[in-house]
Design an enzyme around this catalytic site. Structure first.
Site, PDB file in Angstrom:
ATOM      1  N   TYR A  30      32.116 -12.558 -18.220  1.00  0.00           N
ATOM      2  CA  TYR A  30      32.047 -12.286 -19.661  1.00  0.00           C
ATOM      3  C   TYR A  30      32.960 -11.153 -20.109  1.00  0.00           C
ATOM      4  O   TYR A  30      33.073 -10.890 -21.309  1.00  0.00           O
ATOM      5  CB  TYR A  30      30.605 -11.932 -20.049  1.00  0.00           C
ATOM      6  CG  TYR A  30      29.619 -13.037 -19.785  1.00  0.00           C
ATOM      7  CD1 TYR A  30      29.491 -14.105 -20.664  1.00  0.00           C
ATOM      8  CD2 TYR A  30      28.805 -13.022 -18.649  1.00  0.00           C
ATOM      9  CE1 TYR A  30      28.584 -15.122 -20.428  1.00  0.00           C
ATOM     10  CE2 TYR A  30      27.894 -14.037 -18.399  1.00  0.00           C
ATOM     11  CZ  TYR A  30      27.787 -15.085 -19.295  1.00  0.00           C
ATOM     12  OH  TYR A  30      26.890 -16.097 -19.060  1.00  0.00           O
ATOM     13  N   HIS A  35      32.373 -11.812 -27.403  1.00  0.00           N
ATOM     14  CA  HIS A  35      31.032 -11.242 -27.538  1.00  0.00           C
ATOM     15  C   HIS A  35      30.930  -9.868 -26.885  1.00  0.00           C
ATOM     16  O   HIS A  35      29.950  -9.140 -27.109  1.00  0.00           O
ATOM     17  CB  HIS A  35      30.008 -12.194 -26.900  1.00  0.00           C
ATOM     18  CG  HIS A  35      28.776 -12.419 -27.720  1.00  0.00           C
ATOM     19  ND1 HIS A  35      28.642 -12.024 -29.044  1.00  0.00           N
ATOM     20  CD2 HIS A  35      27.589 -13.010 -27.399  1.00  0.00           C
ATOM     21  CE1 HIS A  35      27.440 -12.367 -29.490  1.00  0.00           C
ATOM     22  NE2 HIS A  35      26.782 -12.956 -28.512  1.00  0.00           N
ATOM     23  N   TYR A  81      21.742  -8.869 -20.708  1.00  0.00           N
ATOM     24  CA  TYR A  81      22.343  -9.934 -21.501  1.00  0.00           C
ATOM     25  C   TYR A  81      22.016  -9.691 -22.972  1.00  0.00           C
ATOM     26  O   TYR A  81      21.040  -9.030 -23.320  1.00  0.00           O
ATOM     27  CB  TYR A  81      21.937 -11.336 -21.035  1.00  0.00           C
ATOM     28  CG  TYR A  81      22.554 -11.686 -19.694  1.00  0.00           C
ATOM     29  CD1 TYR A  81      23.843 -12.210 -19.622  1.00  0.00           C
ATOM     30  CD2 TYR A  81      21.874 -11.446 -18.507  1.00  0.00           C
ATOM     31  CE1 TYR A  81      24.427 -12.499 -18.397  1.00  0.00           C
ATOM     32  CE2 TYR A  81      22.449 -11.727 -17.278  1.00  0.00           C
ATOM     33  CZ  TYR A  81      23.732 -12.254 -17.232  1.00  0.00           C
ATOM     34  OH  TYR A  81      24.324 -12.522 -16.027  1.00  0.00           O
ATOM     35  N   ASN A 129      21.925 -12.023 -32.069  1.00  0.00           N
ATOM     36  CA  ASN A 129      20.711 -11.862 -31.271  1.00  0.00           C
ATOM     37  C   ASN A 129      20.558 -10.475 -30.659  1.00  0.00           C
ATOM     38  O   ASN A 129      19.435 -10.006 -30.445  1.00  0.00           O
ATOM     39  CB  ASN A 129      20.649 -12.934 -30.186  1.00  0.00           C
ATOM     40  CG  ASN A 129      20.366 -14.311 -30.754  1.00  0.00           C
ATOM     41  OD1 ASN A 129      19.645 -14.448 -31.740  1.00  0.00           O
ATOM     42  ND2 ASN A 129      20.955 -15.336 -30.150  1.00  0.00           N
TER      43      ASN A 129
END
EC number: 3.1.1.29
Length: 207
Positions: A30, A35, A81, A129
């Protein structure tokens, strides 16, 4: 480093930022994705403050402890996460007795183009989120946010779904714009650490 060292005078005009949280997902898969823009900025700020991230499992994150003009400052990259970022933020804020107003969250923003950035306190989470979980953990939306524009697949003429878009790296021109914004943010953080939000806002939004 003692928790009480982070408490500020109740007579202060504004509570200075004492916890800077970069949002992203942990692990090499990632690292370069949109993100993780919050992680990118957090890494640069740690460099600026001559601090080093180290794993603190009790806080569910990578934590860097810095000093700025004689005051303690924490930087956090949750390893939970994105969707569970609030677990780490809440744990650290509670331990050091930090008010939500002393927390600055760095995050990617779909509603701003690459090269754009906005700072605000409070408000909704707009479906992000990470912000949603932090708001739940702190019991209030009244923390500060630095919103780093990554664009939206629709405005960038891409056929990707949002969930796929944020988990892919920016294109080269987009990355250059994001890097420029990161440098602009780095320049205003000293004002935020002094509690001078008016100066920081002027500097950031007129650059």
């Amino acid at each position: 480093m003692h928790a009480q060292g982070f408490l500020c005078s109740k007579h202060a005009m504004s509570e200075p930022i004492r916890l800077i949280v970069g949002l992203g997902n942990p692990g090499p898969d990632y690292e370069t994705t949109r993100h993780n823009a919050g992680f990118w900025l957090a890494d640069r700020l740690a460099d600026d403050l001559r601090a080093t991230f180290a794993l603190e499992k009790g806080f569910m994150g990578m934590v860097a402890k810095a000093r700025f003009e004689g005051e303690n400052v924490l930087l956090l990259k949750p390893i939970t996460y994105m969707n569970r970022s609030g677990q780490a933020v809440g744990a650290l804020a509670r331990f050091y007795k930090l008010a939500p107003e002393q927390v600055l969250v760095l995050h990617d923003e779909l509603d701003l183009l690459p090269g754009q950035v906005k700072m605000k306190q409070g408000g909704g989470h707009a479906g992000h989120n990470g912000l949603k979980d932090i708001q739940a953990a702190l019991g209030t939306p009244n923390f500060w946010r630095l919103r780093l524009g990554i664009g939206h697949p629709r405005t960038l003429n891409l056929a990707q779904q949002v969930a796929d878009f944020v988990l892919h790296p920016p294109r080269r021109d987009e990355q250059a714009e994001i890097d420029t914004v990161i440098d602009r943010c780095r320049a205003v953080v000293p004002a935020l650490l002094r509690g001078d939000f008016a100066q920081a806002t002027r500097q950031l939004h007129t650059a």
